[in-house]
Design a protein around this motif. Structure first.
Motif: not given
Length: 151
Positions: A20-22, A116-125, A132-136
């Motif tokens: 939800a936060r993501g 796109g380019f944001l994926m690695p940054v958002l994943y790290a954040l 707790r990782n929204r992508f996982e």
């Protein structure tokens, strides 16, 4: 392969809050950067990186399954945990990935297309804790072997 550890109590509620936060955070990302020609350039850049890294270090068979290019036989230091999705490439060790794992990685591929380019940054954040990782979480914790089946 060691058994998958049982997650701590309350993990589902924390996972739901992380997703939800993501999604709330996504509202602040300009629409031109999401699911757009700009994000597709980032996705293809990720694919080029994945192909390069995979071609350099893969000693196993390279195959395409479930829409992903799978590079096997990479040394353990060349990818985190059980593998990593970079663009449309899944980089992993010697074991042949199951259909469930590839389904999980295919969600990551779609995330790469969206961000796109944001994926690695958002994943790290989102953090290193998969619970707790929204992508996982969005890709499926059971399918990604983070949570045992039946949880």
């Amino acid at each position: 392969m060691s058994p998958i550890p049982r997650p701590p109590a309350g993990w589902r509620e924390r996972a739901d809050r992380a997703v939800a936060r993501g999604r709330r955070f996504d509202r602040f990302i300009p629409a031109v950067l999401l699911d757009s020609p700009v994000s597709r350039v980032g996705y293809w850049y990720g694919c080029a990186l994945g192909w390069t890294w995979g071609a350099l270090w893969s000693t196993g068979r390279i195959e395409k399954r479930q829409g992903l290019w799978i590079f096997r036989g990479l040394p353990a230091w060349a990818f985190p945990r059980g593998g990593v999705c970079v663009g449309g490439c899944f980089l992993t060790g010697d074991d042949r990935p199951t259909d469930a794992v590839l389904g999980h990685e295919a969600v990551h591929q779609r995330q790469w297309r969206r961000y796109g380019f944001l994926m690695p940054v958002l994943y790290a954040l989102a953090g290193r804790d998969p619970l707790r990782n929204r992508f996982e979480i969005e890709a499926g914790l059971i399918e990604g072997n983070y949570v045992p089946r039946g949880m």
